[in-house]
Design a protein around this motif. Structure first.
Motif, short mmCIF file in Angstrom:
data_model
loop_
_atom_site.label_atom_id
_atom_site.label_comp_id
_atom_site.label_asym_id
_atom_site.label_seq_id
_atom_site.Cartn_x
_atom_site.Cartn_y
_atom_site.Cartn_z
N ILE A 97 0.84 -1.20 0.00
CA ILE A 97 0.00 0.00 0.00
C ILE A 97 0.87 1.24 0.00
CG2 ILE A 97 -1.74 1.32 1.28
CD1 ILE A 97 -2.80 -1.33 2.38
N GLN A 98 0.68 2.06 -1.03
CA GLN A 98 1.41 3.32 -1.15
C GLN A 98 0.43 4.45 -0.81
OE1 GLN A 98 4.57 4.89 -1.19
NE2 GLN A 98 5.03 3.49 -2.86
N SER A 99 0.59 5.05 0.36
CA SER A 99 -0.28 6.16 0.74
C SER A 99 0.29 7.45 0.19
CB SER A 99 -0.39 6.25 2.26
OG SER A 99 -1.02 5.09 2.78
N VAL A 100 -0.56 8.22 -0.50
CA VAL A 100 -0.12 9.43 -1.19
C VAL A 100 -0.67 10.65 -0.46
CG1 VAL A 100 -0.07 10.63 -3.40
CG2 VAL A 100 -0.23 8.12 -3.35
N PHE A 101 0.22 11.55 -0.08
CA PHE A 101 -0.17 12.73 0.69
C PHE A 101 0.19 14.01 -0.04
CE2 PHE A 101 0.75 9.26 3.61
CZ PHE A 101 -0.38 9.24 4.42
N GLY A 102 -0.74 14.97 -0.03
CA GLY A 102 -0.42 16.30 -0.52
C GLY A 102 -0.77 16.60 -1.97
N ILE A 103 -1.52 15.70 -2.62
CA ILE A 103 -2.03 16.02 -3.97
C ILE A 103 -3.35 16.75 -3.79
CG2 ILE A 103 -3.06 15.00 -6.06
CD1 ILE A 103 -0.07 14.75 -6.18
#
Length: 309
Positions: free
Chosen positions: A195-201
């Protein structure tokens, strides 16, 4: 007790940034190959790959764009090659899926939802653009969505089911974790999960420490020990969020897809420069970086000898 191993993924070019934004953004097949090999030599166990049109740098999901650099990277490095199914928000899901279906990589990225994907704030920083597609591409993100419906996700998963490809499952919000839980329950995604959690888009979850903690807590509750967690922080969030992840037992993703910077107001000269910084951060916290072989074991991958390139 041996030190914990931390996986570094490097996303070398992506489709968010445009050529005007940095002279160091890899565009041609040879630049992308060189960037990926350099990142691997600096300590990235996995490289996450997009392709671009070599003339003007626009995102390109054709097989002809991917083939030249995939072969070179595989010849010169043992790193795990991860091919995007995200492509760019301007593409259909069928276009985005083609390279993964054809090349059968060890890992492919998969975004867990349809979402707003706002790139237009970047327009404030640039007056003149090198290529005529860049400004409309950024402006268009005000009214454009990245589309991955339940049907799209199911199509990607079932198309790749026989290929032994595992997924870097990109979660840009809490709801994406629940969407993943739905597909796990149906048996279309099998553990161990990456799981790659993406923050700040703009359009997804923010980059506040509370956002990071909530993403981790929710994933822990839904998936227990069945997953490896990694994070990417967009732009200035990159290294701060990476440090949080490592401290919380997770892994990190860096690269010029996610941030063009190496420090305040200072452009990264290469992907390897960001990997080197992430590695120093990991080792400074008392951990070791995972080798490609160790990453393959952690994620139960099929091996680089079973891909179609």
């Amino acid at each position: 007790m041996p030190a914990r191993k931390v996986m570094i993924t490097c996303a070398v070019t992506g489709s968010i940034h445009t050529p005007t934004m940095s002279p160091h953004l890899p565009i041609t097949a040879s630049e992308i190959a060189e960037a990926a090999i350099g990142a691997a030599e600096a300590g990235a166990a996995l490289v996450h790959l997009h392709a671009r049109n070599p003339q003007d740098g626009r995102p390109d999901q054709s097989l002809e764009a991917f083939a030249p650099f995939l072969k070179v990277i595989k010849q010169k490095s043992d790193c795990v090659i991860n091919i995007t199914t995200g492509g760019a928000p301007t593409m259909t899901v069928e276009e985005r899926l083609k390279p993964v279906a054809a090349f059968k990589p060890e890992v492919a990225s998969l975004n867990m939802g349809t979402m707003n994907f706002g790139l237009f704030p970047m327009l404030q920083r640039y007056k003149d653009f090198k290529h005529d597609w860049e400004k409309p591409y950024l402006e268009g993100s005000k009214d454009r969505i990245f589309k991955n419906t339940f049907g799209d996700i199911e199509m990607i998963l079932t198309t790749c089911a026989e290929n032994g490809t595992r997924f870097e499952i990109e979660c840009y919000d809490i709801g994406h974790l629940y969407t993943l839980a739905h597909f796990v329950e149906r048996g279309l995604v099998k553990p161990p999960l990456f799981i790659q959690s993406v923050f700040g888009i703009l359009g997804g979850i923010g980059g506040h420490p509370e956002d990071v903690m909530m993403m981790k807590r929710t994933a822990d509750r839904l998936f227990g020990n069945d997953y490896s967690w990694s994070v990417l922080g967009a732009g200035r969030n990159q290294m701060g969020i990476a440090a949080m992840s490592v401290a919380l037992g997770g892994n990190v993703r860096v690269g010029l897809e996610d941030s063009l910077w190496i420090g305040p107001g200072k452009l990264a000269k290469s992907n390897a420069e960001q990997v080197t910084k992430a590695r120093a951060l990991i080792e400074g916290l008392g951990y070791e970086i995972a080798t490609p072989t160790e990453a393959r074991a952690m994620l139960q991958l099929k091996g680089g000898d079973r891909v179609a390139f």
